[in-house]
Design a protein around this motif. Sequence first.
Motif, mmCIF file in Angstrom:
data_model
loop_
_atom_site.group_PDB
_atom_site.id
_atom_site.type_symbol
_atom_site.label_atom_id
_atom_site.label_comp_id
_atom_site.label_asym_id
_atom_site.label_seq_id
_atom_site.Cartn_x
_atom_site.Cartn_y
_atom_site.Cartn_z
ATOM 1 N N THR A 123 0.823 -1.214 0.000
ATOM 2 C CA THR A 123 0.000 0.000 0.000
ATOM 3 C C THR A 123 0.857 1.264 0.000
ATOM 4 O O THR A 123 0.622 2.192 -0.768
ATOM 5 C CB THR A 123 -0.933 0.007 1.216
ATOM 6 O OG1 THR A 123 -1.750 -1.174 1.195
ATOM 7 C CG2 THR A 123 -1.821 1.244 1.207
ATOM 8 N N ILE A 124 1.865 1.279 0.874
ATOM 9 C CA ILE A 124 2.723 2.468 0.982
ATOM 10 C C ILE A 124 3.488 2.704 -0.320
ATOM 11 O O ILE A 124 3.578 3.836 -0.818
ATOM 12 C CB ILE A 124 3.698 2.315 2.166
ATOM 13 C CG1 ILE A 124 2.915 2.327 3.489
ATOM 14 C CG2 ILE A 124 4.735 3.426 2.146
ATOM 15 C CD1 ILE A 124 3.759 1.996 4.693
ATOM 16 N N LEU A 127 1.376 4.120 -3.281
ATOM 17 C CA LEU A 127 0.782 5.453 -3.149
ATOM 18 C C LEU A 127 1.232 6.432 -4.240
ATOM 19 O O LEU A 127 0.403 7.210 -4.733
ATOM 20 C CB LEU A 127 1.103 6.035 -1.762
ATOM 21 C CG LEU A 127 0.224 5.538 -0.610
ATOM 22 C CD1 LEU A 127 0.698 6.154 0.703
ATOM 23 C CD2 LEU A 127 -1.246 5.886 -0.859
ATOM 24 N N ILE A 131 -1.058 9.455 -6.928
ATOM 25 C CA ILE A 131 -0.849 10.892 -6.780
ATOM 26 C C ILE A 131 -0.607 11.491 -8.159
ATOM 27 O O ILE A 131 0.247 10.999 -8.902
ATOM 28 C CB ILE A 131 0.357 11.182 -5.856
ATOM 29 C CG1 ILE A 131 0.101 10.622 -4.457
ATOM 30 C CG2 ILE A 131 0.637 12.680 -5.778
ATOM 31 C CD1 ILE A 131 1.279 10.767 -3.518
ATOM 32 N N GLY A 187 6.384 2.256 -7.080
ATOM 33 C CA GLY A 187 5.188 1.507 -6.708
ATOM 34 C C GLY A 187 4.704 0.594 -7.814
ATOM 35 O O GLY A 187 4.334 -0.563 -7.566
#
Length: 307
Positions: A123-124, A127, A131, A187
């Motif tokens: 999840t981190i 991110l 964005i 990510g």
Amino acid sequence: MTSTPVAQRQDQRLSPSRGSRKTRRGAWLFVAPAFIAYAAFVLVPLAMSLYYSFLRWDGIGEARFHGITNYVTVLTDPKLLQIIGNAFQLVAYFTIIPVALGLAVASVIRGHMAGPFGTATRTILFLPQVIPLVAAGIAWSWMFASTGVVNQGLRAIGMSGWARGWLGDFVWALPAVGIIGAWVLLGLCTMLLVTGITKIDPSLYEAARLDGARPWHEFRYITLPGLRQEIAVCVTLTVISALASFDIVYIATQGGPGITTTVPGLEIYRLAFAHRQVGLASALAIVLMVLVLISIAPIQWFAREKK
């Protein structure tokens, strides 16, 4: 005179059936909307760019045939060559860092996919993908400012000599932009590699441990070969992102200082809309497309299954 059953069967074999014709017609009907959209938004603009690249045109007045002069300019002008070189330098940051860190993270959380640690890590790291690039560029511009978080952290640990206006420094501006791109793409690469590592048979790792293999051997002889397809996808996407970058550079530095962070995408925009050199901008765009295809062709060859 009626035909015999044998003759009827022969006629059926020689002539296409109605069902087959309907199937092909239905297939074309399904493909047509996508093909029309692809032609309208990809093929037609590509053909127009190729046509414009042979012209000397300001976008408004009379267009004149210019031959291959625009291409000669792109391939010989030192400024444009440096700009193309900047894009290839970004490949080192946009590709090597996200893929290497993604592999490391995927290997670490391989045994904790379903646990809270694996979920929180995925999840981190994902991110940055949700964005907007404009917001990411603005945030990192603040962080790399003279009074930003990066310099404050360096001063706090006694490395004041390293503090500088990163995005305004002729030496460090391009690496700073590369770090922003690496952060954005980390990510995506991590998620692709984590997903790919789940398809590797766990029994291979168990057998390797029973044979006395160390973690590095497991990574080298099991993880890397098992993730060949995923690595190729990550490298392809990140190389294209580096060579075709625009958003992050435009927001963070606008190509400065000088042209140290100017990339082909930004220069194409400037040539076409600021300097009214549509022909030269189109030639640079075509050259950039060719460079992208040449760059990803070996990656696609590497990704093919070896028989």
